[in-house]
Scaffold this active site. Structure first.
Site, PDB file in Angstrom:
ATOM      1  N   VAL A  14       0.603  19.929  30.651  1.00  0.00           N
ATOM      2  CA  VAL A  14       0.104  18.640  30.152  1.00  0.00           C
ATOM      3  C   VAL A  14      -0.373  18.793  28.708  1.00  0.00           C
ATOM      4  O   VAL A  14      -0.087  17.954  27.848  1.00  0.00           O
ATOM      5  CB  VAL A  14      -1.026  18.098  31.062  1.00  0.00           C
ATOM      6  CG1 VAL A  14      -1.536  16.765  30.544  1.00  0.00           C
ATOM      7  CG2 VAL A  14      -0.532  17.956  32.500  1.00  0.00           C
ATOM      8  N   GLY A 135       0.856  10.487  36.794  1.00  0.00           N
ATOM      9  CA  GLY A 135       1.142  10.799  35.387  1.00  0.00           C
ATOM     10  C   GLY A 135       1.639   9.675  34.501  1.00  0.00           C
ATOM     11  O   GLY A 135       0.899   9.136  33.691  1.00  0.00           O
ATOM     12  N   GLY A 188      11.456  25.491  41.200  1.00  0.00           N
ATOM     13  CA  GLY A 188      10.206  25.238  40.476  1.00  0.00           C
ATOM     14  C   GLY A 188       9.661  23.835  40.674  1.00  0.00           C
ATOM     15  O   GLY A 188       8.716  23.423  40.004  1.00  0.00           O
ATOM     16  N   LYS A 206      -5.768  11.519  44.563  1.00  0.00           N
ATOM     17  CA  LYS A 206      -5.297  10.410  43.725  1.00  0.00           C
ATOM     18  C   LYS A 206      -5.656   9.069  44.366  1.00  0.00           C
ATOM     19  O   LYS A 206      -6.088   8.135  43.674  1.00  0.00           O
ATOM     20  CB  LYS A 206      -3.789  10.534  43.524  1.00  0.00           C
ATOM     21  CG  LYS A 206      -3.399  11.759  42.695  1.00  0.00           C
ATOM     22  CD  LYS A 206      -1.902  12.021  42.776  1.00  0.00           C
ATOM     23  CE  LYS A 206      -1.481  13.212  41.932  1.00  0.00           C
ATOM     24  NZ  LYS A 206      -0.099  13.632  42.216  1.00  0.00           N
TER      25      LYS A 206
END
Ligand code: HSE
Length: 434
Positions: A14, A135, A188, A206
């Site tokens: 980030v 995000g 990944g 969240k």
């Protein structure tokens, strides 16, 4: 007007996405704001070994976050470290030093956001946390500004990209949870320890933040029932499709007469509903307002650039306020304090349920299961059995009419003791269409 100065702590995914956007978009950002946003300090434990092409040459580089929060040449601290340990100290120190904070930290804000916000208000600084949930979807701005004139009745969302990727790949290919998870880890997409994603804890943090913003109550993760996706099989998708549904990890907050019912759990949702179209690592949030009815938000829930956009937009919002004078601030957490939306147990929820069994076949199984359902006043809707070439470990499904979760749980517990069952029945709520 003078530039506003930013210190960035944490140069992982980030942090690097944020720095790249601030650098490559700097002229446009300055035009939009009427002044520049300048990075004057960056901090990472491994700062010495990093390629910092996006950081201005004159910015301070340090491995000690205290250098950033104490720096008089920093107006806003971006905390992009995550977790509850050092990140909390960083935010507290920044606020105590009179600096505004932008954070992407869902875990900390879900657990302590209300208290941190109270401290920020007392210190007269701003706090922004758009990047902490979903995000790339600006859902905080939506709840705090875009539809804040409405009264929220319900939220339903897909807030974990990893589990949505796993479920939608299982659905597409007919593969097992274990196989898709292994592949996602190799690519990944999933962490080596996948628990936070596949057991629902990431999504629960969240939802705690979104529900607090939407309903104005103090809501913490423990108020939310959580169940992960490990028990879902490819066959569950076959049965769900037979019923015109699919399966997603649904984050739900609904206002009821009894209070707010909050859950993160795999659920059947109608294939025709817009949430069913959310595939792969995408996130989505559907909000039902009392006046404005339905709105729907969709986008990437993670990734350096989508999350970086959220951080940079927060930095711009906070910088604008620094330059134009600070208004009276009201905490986005617990701002209503009306007590109308107290979290209550998911046991009070009424839904139709999907019950999936794995049995060693013999006569009388359906009769025994139906007897238990009848004893709990649960009405049977349908019995489904797809062709299967084995009598051992035979799957089949019973759907039941809308019933209280408490009764369904009691029935499942009683059924679990039956000797023909290979494992306790899987009970999934069937959500109504949007
Ligand atoms: N691990 C999260 C997800 C992304 O899979 O959605 C960061 O919150």
């Amino acid at each position: 007007m003078k530039d506003v100065h930013v210190g960035v702590i944490g140069l992982g995914n980030v942090g690097s996405g944020t720095l790249a956007i601030l650098n490559r978009n700097s002229a446009q950002i300055a035009q939009k704001l009427g002044f520049g946003l300048k990075v004057t300090a960056v901090c990472s434990r491994s700062v010495a070994g990093l390629d910092l092409a996006d950081v201005p040459g004159d910015a301070m580089r340090t491995a000690d976050w205290r250098d950033v929060v104490a720096n008089p040449n920093v107006d806003i601290v971006a905390e992009l470290v995550g977790g509850r340990g050092a990140a909390r100290e960083m935010i507290d120190a920044a606020i105590a030093n009179g600096k505004s904070v932008v954070t992407a930290n869902k875990e900390l804000m879900a657990l302590e956001g209300a208290d941190i916000w109270d401290r920020a208000i007392v210190s007269g600084v701003n706090l922004a946390m758009e990047a902490s949930v979903a995000g790339g979807i600006p859902i905080h701005a939506v709840l705090r500004e875009g539809i804040s004139g409405d009264r929220i009745a319900a939220i339903a969302g897909i807030l974990n990209g990893t589990s949505n990727y796993i479920l939608t790949e299982m659905e597409r290919r007919g593969d097992s949870f274990e196989d898709v998870l292994k592949e996602a880890q190799a690519l990944g997409y999933a962490e080596a320890d996948p628990a936070a994603d596949v057991d629902g804890y990431d999504a629960r943090s969240k939802l705690a933040i979104l529900a607090a913003l939407a309903f104005g109550e103090r809501i913490v993760p423990d108020d939310i029932f959580v169940e992960g996706i490990r028990r879902i099989t490819a066959q569950d998708f076959d049965y769900a499709h037979q019923l015109g549904h699919t399966i997603r990890l649904v984050c739900s907050a609904q206002r009821t007469e009894k209070g707010l019912i909050l859950s993160v759990r795999p659920a059947l949702i109608p294939e025709s509903t817009i949430l069913a179209g959310v595939k792969g690592a995408y996130n989505a949030i559907w909000v039902k307002g009392e006046f404005g009815a339905d709105t729907f938000y969709y986008g990437r829930g993670a990734g350096p650039h989508p999350t970086g956009v959220a951080v940079v937009s927060d930095l711009m919002r906070v910088a604008r306020e620094i330059r134009s004078g600070s208004p009276e601030r009201v905490s986005p957490f617990a701002h209503e304090r009306l007590g109308e939306y107290q979290p209550v147990s998911v046991l009070l929820q009424k839904r139709p349920y999907y019950l999936r069994f794995r049995v060693d076949d013999r006569p009388g199984i359906i009769a025994e299961l139906a007897g238990i359902l009848a004893s709990k006043q649960i009405g049977l809707e349908a019995v489904l059995q797809l062709p299967c070439d084995t009598k051992n470990d035979l799957p089949f499904v019973i759907t039941v009419e809308s019933s209280p979760e408490s009764a369904v749980r009691e029935a499942v517990e009683q059924m679990s003791k039956l000797d023909f069952l290979r494992e306790p029945p899987l009970a999934l709520p069937m959500e109504p269409p949007l």
